[in-house]
Design a protein around this motif. Structure first.
Motif, short mmCIF file in Angstrom:
data_model
loop_
_atom_site.label_atom_id
_atom_site.label_comp_id
_atom_site.label_asym_id
_atom_site.label_seq_id
_atom_site.Cartn_x
_atom_site.Cartn_y
_atom_site.Cartn_z
N ARG A 1 0.57 38.57 -3.07
CA ARG A 1 0.14 39.42 -1.80
C ARG A 1 0.23 38.59 -0.64
O ARG A 1 0.62 39.19 0.50
CB ARG A 1 -1.18 40.02 -2.04
N LYS B 1 2.70 39.73 2.51
CA LYS B 1 2.07 39.64 3.89
C LYS B 1 2.97 38.82 4.93
O LYS B 1 3.27 39.17 6.07
CB LYS B 1 0.86 39.26 3.74
N TYR C 1 6.31 40.27 5.57
CA TYR C 1 6.43 41.37 6.41
C TYR C 1 6.28 40.88 7.91
O TYR C 1 6.75 41.62 8.62
CB TYR C 1 5.24 42.44 6.02
N GLN C 2 5.38 39.80 8.01
CA GLN C 2 5.10 39.57 9.46
C GLN C 2 6.38 39.07 9.95
O GLN C 2 6.81 39.35 11.28
CB GLN C 2 3.82 38.40 9.59
#
Length: 94
Positions: free
Chosen positions: A58, A62, A65-66
């Motif tokens: 996860r 994250k 995606y950032q």
């Protein structure tokens, strides 16, 4: 009989009864569905490793995606800059 002979007889009788109870059972080894304490610990350790792996996954997701959002924002800024330059060039040619 002496004490040694009596103890020997008692031991052989208990050994025979243990052997009979084992034979009555009919199967050797562990029964299915019963977990030993080491297997329970192994399962707990496996679950903890799985949870840790999921947390790390996860976190990587994250970060990915950032990174992609920042990349999109930078590209959008570049597009806006190129459009304004294009308008400037087209207006200067007229």
């Amino acid at each position: 009989m002496t004490d040694m002979e009596m103890q020997s007889n008692k031991m052989s009788i208990t050994e025979e009864t243990q052997a009979q109870t084992r034979k009555e059972c009919g199967k050797r080894g562990r029964k299915p569905g019963r977990k030993t304490s080491t297997e329970k610990l192994d399962i707990k350790a496996k679950l903890e490793r799985s949870r840790q792996s999921a947390r790390e996954c996860r976190a990587r997701k994250k970060l990915r995606y950032q990174y992609l959002e920042e990349l999109v924002a930078d590209r959008e800024k570049a597009v806006v800059a190129l459009r304004t330059e294009l308008e400037r060039v087209v207006n200067s040619m007229e």
